[in-house]
Design an enzyme around this catalytic site. Structure first.
Site, PDB file in Angstrom:
ATOM      1  N   LYS B  80       0.865  -1.189   0.000  1.00  0.00           N
ATOM      2  CA  LYS B  80       0.000   0.000   0.000  1.00  0.00           C
ATOM      3  C   LYS B  80       0.898   1.233   0.000  1.00  0.00           C
ATOM      4  CE  LYS B  80      -3.990   1.876   2.607  1.00  0.00           C
ATOM      5  NZ  LYS B  80      -4.881   1.644   3.765  1.00  0.00           N
ATOM      6  N   SER B 155      -9.801   1.973   2.826  1.00  0.00           N
ATOM      7  CA  SER B 155      -8.879   2.700   1.971  1.00  0.00           C
ATOM      8  C   SER B 155      -7.906   1.797   1.209  1.00  0.00           C
ATOM      9  CB  SER B 155      -8.086   3.689   2.810  1.00  0.00           C
ATOM     10  OG  SER B 155      -7.252   2.988   3.719  1.00  0.00           O
ATOM     11  N   SER B 179     -10.115  -0.372   7.004  1.00  0.00           N
ATOM     12  CA  SER B 179      -9.490  -0.161   5.694  1.00  0.00           C
ATOM     13  C   SER B 179      -8.844  -1.389   5.065  1.00  0.00           C
ATOM     14  CB  SER B 179      -8.443   0.948   5.787  1.00  0.00           C
ATOM     15  OG  SER B 179      -9.077   2.197   5.692  1.00  0.00           O
TER      16      SER B 179
END
Lengths: 108, 514, 491
Positions: B80, B155, B179
């Site tokens: 990420k 996210s 997330s």
């Protein structure tokens, strides 16, 4: 969920546009007139929702500020290498030989 | 050989270890898959095929030389883009950090390198991990592989979609209010949020420090266990890191579930839960019953306050964590020539009207530099949360909002402690609905926030939670099952997830991408 | 002291002290003054994204030691908070400090004035807490409105903020408090307290309690900053008291009528000037730092630290008076010169067996030399044991005071031992027969003096002694006088 719906509908606007503007200075955000408008509406919605917390009695409850309850975490006072000046400044938006540059701080 | 990108990480690892597959071949297969699919999905913000292949070749050489190059040696992994990678751009999906190159690696990134994993690239996310749809990323769009008109969740949208669409066997996400788990649920993959402190946060760009936790995403619980074993552990550079040894998660998985006490969270089956989600979750509970688990009902009575609590604490911490992005030491800075010209114009405008007070209140160049930089560098969602947090911490409101929320947080934690006296794990849905269409909630932040109903509590309490694929909606969108456990029960969670996956085939379905 | 004035000055001081650690408070960069800009920084103190603070154990311990020496209570639980404000030398946008639960509180520091200008008193310490320092913004005013340059070397340096109660009633009391505080910190070895280098910084809060026919009235509190020496503090406070009184007479503003004002001391012009500050800047939005965990200090640990504090100035002053019978004034001067000086004195007093003489020498010759040469006590080349030999020789009358000073000079300037110095100055013991011989000879040469002394003019002897010293510099007048008189008697 029931109470949540109620809060969404029922809460009156409590944050004024002026207050939002004051907060935008504290937060160092430049907001346009339109931004201010939208922000005031949205913040009021969210703050209105959040206010349901007030219903809950919490008199003798210890606040929980951390994700984990640990204590006394220390590092030894032993030197490690610093970054060379050039590497420290490598991401600086504006710099001279050895310093970050910003518009004058005096006259602030 | 069948399509490599269809295999689990554990399977690939055994092929690599047996010498039946090289890391170069494997990495190439994933890079090809990315090349073929990512234009449609948008998982990755950046890849560097050359660099990845270089790592893969090095791993192959070490293996050929008879070295034992680490527990993940040769396996590709996606990161990420809020994990700092030394010398490589780390953007957080924000214009603010579009060109930011950290001079250090996150502890997790270090551990992965040491374990021999091959970095494939950095995945897309909501800006600074704030959001549940990946729509707030300033640097790219990410689509749900099961239906590209839908959001992938967030996210960690890129982290989940790259697994779902076979562009990486493993990926790392971060979870502040769901997330990892929510996009995992929306994309039909496994996602684990570990106990707060289990994985070092050093090098994870902070959103809300007391809630943030790094965790694995993968197709199976076994793959997630493989990855967690590598990234977990104490780190002296993170004061909140837990000083506890890391279990051998993969060996725990095989132990039978018999006698497991599962608590069904009453409050997670109330108003707002989509009927299809509810029936998939209830069906899953039946699966556990068949596996020998003992099912009871438990209550987390303060659940209804979790979102309100979360949306005070997270923005408060975020407003402070994001104060550093001011255009002075790194990151984006507004154009100073325009800034000075604008101020000059405003000053002369005010002088002309003799508006002395307005003239006095006019920002200094430095203050305007901050404000304009942040106005241009941040997107709407980030600004909203900064404003909310700044307001809630400001004089006169601190006690009513922040302090109050910290107390309710304690009550939420106590609910869990109470529940785990009765049961081993609690079970329920991850999200109230399956993935929703892109753009449908973008102008209604509160509606977006309410979708975090079932996930935020685990972050507030600091307990671990896992999301497992447990069904599909009639529209063909994945549905997730959530298990939550007491602190440091990752082994239990993974074990329960593993046995569920042995009984079900939801995780074997693949989206049609061609 | 100020009884002649129609008002009382009320002063509280906030002191920031940099702690003597090897590394910074939250990262392991070196903590040292004066490196080239931006060479002592790392991702943590630059506040780069993703970095986390870890507390320096030594910094906490030094704070604990200081707090206990300042007679503070040390609560069992303490935590750190973020104080938010924007400034380019504060890279995180917040300073890690302590807000509602500081590590120590409610202490006191005793001050007194040997000249008796005020009665000995305890000045209350409201709190002492541990926080991080900011970096430096440099602005060349002559270059006009261009840019400020930011150096982050100092960012993250450990600071102990010590806040006194508003209990000092003259600039002298304030100065004495600072002197005593600095001395204490020096004895504890927690800080080098160098105001020039900024390792000790002082802000003052001052207002007046004015006598009026309606009773006492408090004027608005003003915070004074930018005072770079104790002398500057004294002058700034004197100036500010007068300015506030004039302002009171003109405007009559009372405490609470106007917001607290901040003024900066202009040392060149010897005035304080109002500093502009925006209203919003005081909303610091404190909240607990989620990246740092709280610290728990058990009462046993506090006790342990208390036991290990060593001898602090106030106790040492008393001990010098009782153990060495030196005067309060002398004890004060000795202790105020710092622990090394006091230690030197004690050794000298012990080895020479004459504390009062040791004290005199320390305060006159030794102190003068240290000042003249700008030496620290460490750098003084003569050991107390060597100096003690000199003192003993003086005491036994083997050498007179002025000769002794020459020897002292030789020892300090050439780095010679006592024996070497005596030799190189050609000083030897003049034996009794040589002395008598010289005396006999002089009395023969100067019969008039013999006559004068016999007639009762004792002072005439001075001439003979002078002449004796001229002919043999090693002659000790004290030793010469009596034999000379005896010989005259016999004549």
């Amino acid at each position: 969920m029931k109470s949540q719906q109620a809060w969404r509908r029922g809460k009156k606007m409590s944050l004024t546009r002026n207050e939002v503007e004051r907060v935008s200075l504290l937060a160092r955000l430049q907001l346009t007139e339109d931004d201010l408008e939208t922000m005031t509406t949205q913040l009021n919605q969210i703050v209105g929702y959040v206010e349901q917390l007030a219903q809950l009695p919490t008199d003798n409850i210890q606040p929980m500020a951390h994700g984990v309850e640990r204590f006394n975490v220390f590092a030894n006072d032993e030197r490690r290498p610093s970054l060379p000046c050039d590497e420290a400044l490598t991401n600086a938006p504006r710099r001279d030989d050895d310093c970050y540059l910003v518009p004058a701080v005096l006259g602030d | 050989m069948a399509d490599l990108t269809d295999y689990t990480a554990v399977k690939l690892l055994s092929l690599l270890q047996a010498g039946e597959l090289t890391s170069t071949e494997l990495t190439k297969a994933y890079l090809d898959r990315i090349e073929a699919c990512d234009q449609k999905i948008g998982s990755f913000l950046r890849t560097d095929p050359e660099e990845s292949l270089k790592h893969a070749a090095a791993m192959d050489r070490r293996r050929n030389a008879g070295e034992s190059p680490g527990p993940l040696a040769g396996l590709p992994i996606a990161l990420k883009d809020n994990l700092c990678t030394r010398g490589q751009t780390t953007t957080c999906g924000s214009r603010m950090l579009e060109n930011f190159k950290p001079p250090y690696d996150a502890t997790v990134v270090e551990k992965l390198r040491e374990a021999g994993a091959i970095p494939l690239g950095k995945t897309n996310l909501d800006e600074f991990a704030m959001g549940g749809s990946t729509e707030s990323s300033a640097l790219g769009e990410t689509c749900n592989p099961w239906n590209t008109t839908c959001i992938p969740g967030g996210s960690s949208g890129g982290a989940a979609t790259c697994i779902a669409s076979g562009m990486s066997p493993l990926s790392i996400g971060s979870d502040t209010g769901g997330s990892i788990r929510q996009p995992a649920a929306f994309c039909g993959v496994v996602g684990l949020k570990p106990t707060y402190g289990r994985v070092s946060r050093m090098g994870l760009v902070a959103f809300a420090s007391s809630l943030d936790q790094i965790g694995p995403l993968a197709r199976t619980a076994e793959d997630a266990a493989l990855l967690l074993e590598v990234i977990a552990g104490h780190d002296a550079r993170d004061s909140t890191s837990l000083d506890q040894s890391v279990p051998r998660y993969r060996s725990v998985l095989q132990q039978p579930l018999k006698g497991l006490k599962l608590g069904v969270v009453e409050e997670h089956f109330g108003e707002g839960l989509d009927a299809e989600v509810e029936s998939a979750v209830r069906e899953s509970i039946r699966v556990y019953q068949e596996l020998g688990a003992k099912i009871t009902s438990v209550s987390l009575p303060h659940s209804e306050y979790a979102i309100a609590t979360y949306y005070v604490i997270a923005p408060c911490e975020a407003s402070s964590n994001l104060a550093r992005y001011d255009g002075v030491h790194y990151g984006y800075r507004t154009d100073e020539n325009i800034l000075h010209a604008t101020l000059k114009q405003q000053r002369s405008g005010l002088s002309a009207t003799d508006d002395e007070q307005a003239l006095n209140n006019l920002d200094s160049p430095l203050v305007r530099l901050y404000r304009q930089t942040r106005a241009e560098g941040f997107g709407a969602e980030v600004k909203r949360r900064i404003m909310l947090g700044t307001y809630a911490l400001s004089a006169g409101y601190y006690e009513a909002y922040y302090l109050k929320a910290l107390k309710v947080r304690r009550l939420i934690r106590q609910d869990y402690d109470e529940a785990f006296r009765e049961v081993d794990l609690v079970i329920g849905p991850v999200t109230p609905t399956p993935a929703f269409p892109r753009g449908s909630k973008i102008d209604d932040p509160l509606a977006m926030y309410l979708g975090d109903l079932y996930t935020v509590s685990a972050n507030l309490a600091g307990v671990p939670a896992i999301s497992i694929p447990c069904g599909f909606s009639n529209a063909g969108l994945p549905i997730g099952l959530q298990l939550q456990g007491p602190p440091l029960s990752e082994d239990r969670l993974l074990q329960a997830a593993h046995w569920f996956q042995k009984e079900t085939a939801w995780h074997q379905r693949r989206p049609a991408l061609n | 002291m100020m009884s002649d004035k129609p008002y009382k000055i009320v002063i509280g001081l906030e002191t920031h002290v940099q702690l003597l650690t090897e590394t910074k408070l939250f990262c392991r960069c070196q903590n040292r003054f004066g490196g080239p800009p931006n060479t002592q920084t790392c991702p943590v103190c630059i506040g780069l994204p993703g970095t986390l603070p870890v507390m320096n154990r030594k910094a906490f311990q030094l704070s604990l030691i200081t707090a206990i020496a300042l007679n503070c209570e040390v609560p069992k639980f303490t935590k750190w908070d973020r104080k938010s404000y924007y400034y380019p030398d504060l890279p995180k946008g917040y300073q890690i400090s302590q807000y509602d639960l500081p590590m120590s509180q409610n202490g006191w520091l005793e001050i007194s004035d040997p000249q008796g200008n005020f009665d000995s008193k305890r000045v209350g310490i409201i709190r002492a807490h541990l926080e991080e320092d900011a970096g430096k913004s440099m602005h060349d005013e002559l270059a006009g409105k261009a840019d400020s340059r930011i150096d982050l070397n100092r960012t993250g340096t450990p600071l102990l903020e010590i806040v006194s109660c508003p209990e000092m009633y003259s600039s002298l009391e304030a100065k004495t408090y600072l002197t005593e505080l600095k001395l204490l910190l020096t004895y504890l070895e927690v800080s080098d307290c160098n105001m020039q280098e900024g390792s000790l910084r002082v802000d003052a809060n001052i207002n007046l309690h004015v006598d009026t026919p309606q009773g006492k009235v408090a004027t608005p509190i003003v915070e004074v900053k930018n005072m770079n020496s104790f002398r500057a503090v004294e002058r700034a406070l004197d100036y500010e008291a007068q300015r506030q009184y004039s302002e009171w007479q003109e405007a009559g503003k009372k405490l609470g009528d106007v917001p607290k004002q901040t003024r900066g001391w202009d040392d060149g012009a010897q005035v304080t000037r109002a500093q502009r500050s925006k209203e919003e800047s005081s909303d610091y939005r404190y909240f607990p730092d989620p990246d740092l965990v709280p610290v728990i200090v058990e009462p046993e640990e506090v006790e342990q630290v208390r036991q290990s504090l060593g001898e602090l100035p106030a106790v040492l002053r008393k001990r010098l008076q009782t153990d060495y019978s030196i005067k309060p004034y002398d004890a004060n001067v000795t202790v105020n010169q710092g622990p090394k000086f006091a230690e030197y004195f004690i050794r000298l007093a012990e080895t020479s067996g004459d504390p009062q003489q040791a004290s005199n020498w320390m305060q006159q010759e030794v102190l003068r030399t240290l000042n003249e040469e700008s030496w620290a006590v460490d750098e003084f080349p003569v050991t107390p044991d060597e100096l003690s030999q000199l003192l003993q020789a003086v005491q036994k009358g083997e050498i007179d005071r002025s000769r002794a000073r020459e020897v002292f000079r030789e020892m300090t300037m050439q780095g010679n031992s006592f024996q070497q110095a005596m030799q190189s100055l050609g000083i030897e013991q003049v034996d009794q027969s040589a002395l008598l011989q010289l005396c006999e000879q002089l009395l023969t040469e100067f019969p008039q003096i013999v006559a004068d002394v016999k007639a009762g003019k004792q002072q005439a002897l001075g001439r003979i002694i002078g002449e004796a010293k001229r002919r043999n510099p090693n002659v000790n007048p004290g030793q010469f006088r009596q034999p000379c008189l005896d010989l005259i008697e016999q004549k």
